[in-house]
Design an enzyme around this catalytic site. Sequence first.
Site, PDB file in Angstrom:
ATOM      1  N   HIS A  58       0.830  -1.217   0.000  1.00 48.34           N
ATOM      2  CA  HIS A  58       0.000   0.000   0.000  1.00 48.34           C
ATOM      3  C   HIS A  58       0.862   1.264   0.000  1.00 48.34           C
ATOM      4  CE1 HIS A  58      -3.841  -2.161   1.620  1.00 48.34           C
ATOM      5  NE2 HIS A  58      -3.721  -2.259   0.312  1.00 48.34           N
ATOM      6  N   ASP A  60       0.729   4.115   1.447  1.00 48.33           N
ATOM      7  CA  ASP A  60       1.130   4.760   2.709  1.00 48.33           C
ATOM      8  C   ASP A  60       2.253   3.993   3.419  1.00 48.33           C
ATOM      9  OD1 ASP A  60      -0.987   2.800   3.221  1.00 48.33           O
ATOM     10  OD2 ASP A  60      -0.986   3.507   5.298  1.00 48.33           O
ATOM     11  N   HIS A  61       2.730   2.906   2.783  1.00 52.65           N
ATOM     12  CA  HIS A  61       3.848   2.132   3.340  1.00 52.65           C
ATOM     13  C   HIS A  61       5.074   2.137   2.422  1.00 52.65           C
ATOM     14  CE1 HIS A  61       1.344   0.292   6.595  1.00 52.65           C
ATOM     15  NE2 HIS A  61       0.427   0.799   5.792  1.00 52.65           N
ATOM     16  N   HIS A 171      -0.074   2.022  12.316  1.00 56.83           N
ATOM     17  CA  HIS A 171      -1.044   3.128  12.429  1.00 56.83           C
ATOM     18  C   HIS A 171      -1.422   3.394  13.872  1.00 56.83           C
ATOM     19  CE1 HIS A 171      -2.145   3.735   8.143  1.00 56.83           C
ATOM     20  NE2 HIS A 171      -1.866   2.442   8.026  1.00 56.83           N
TER      21      HIS A 171
HETATM   22 FE    FE Z   1      -1.557   1.384   6.108  1.00 56.21          FE
HETATM   23 ZN    ZN Z   2      -2.320  -1.148   4.290  1.00 55.36          ZN
END
Ligand code: FE
Ligand code: ZN
Length: 259
Positions: A58, A60-61, A171
């Site tokens: 993903h 955001d990673h 998160h």
């Molecule tokens: Fe994430």
């Molecule tokens: Zn994720």
Amino acid sequence: MLKIEALPAFTDNYIWMLLDPQSRLCAAVDPGESGPVQRWLDAHPDWRLTDILITHHHHDHVGGVQQLKATHGAKVHGPAAENIPGKDNALADGQRIRVLDQELEVIEVPGHTSGHIAYFHDNAKEPWLLSGDTLFAAGCGRLFEGTAAQMFNSLQRLAALPASTRVYCAHEYTLSNLRFAQAVEPDNQEIAGRIEQVIRWREAKRITLPTDMRIEQATNPFLRSTEPTVAAAASRHAGRQLTTPESVFTALRTWKDSF
Ligand code: FE
Ligand code: ZN
């Protein structure tokens, strides 16, 4: 012994920095953006970024990987089964890698994505786990690519790690996860106590991580589907009697999606 430090990113991500004070070498975990890592390195000019560890694909990673790799020449480790920008080391279940002179074991944990991996450092005194978006404090990742059965099995594997294992997830979702945990188990005193503590921490702008496996076993509904009270609550919400831990888990995940 490594130090592990959180760099906040976006609105609720954490990029974990693994720091070896002896060698002044460091690694970044899931750098969804390069800025926070670059600013840390600028502020610590005698440190060098040698490795980047990725749990899943993903944005955001992985959003900061290319920039950090280009600037620092860091080696990129990530799941074999997923497309990771700049990946140098493709990892599969059971593989052991050395990062900053420490051994890490790769555990495949499909569910959130189909190739998601976690990294476990098996140290008798202080084991730790980088769990990405699979096991969160008091919660678990949404099912984007995998099935509930896969996520259930993945969490079972993580739950089998030592109770003392510190868990570093990606998160800051702890408070909202605990609100759901309390809806499932209104009489669980450890959940109630943890909510009060986490509210205080958040008011003080303090991070709620790492968590550890003992706390998760006691308060995370997604690790508690064999508990009769949890099974009863999930059955009530689903409107039918759920008889297996996996069906309880599946109902909890669906419930949480609309909570
Ligand atoms: Fe994430
Ligand atoms: Zn994720």
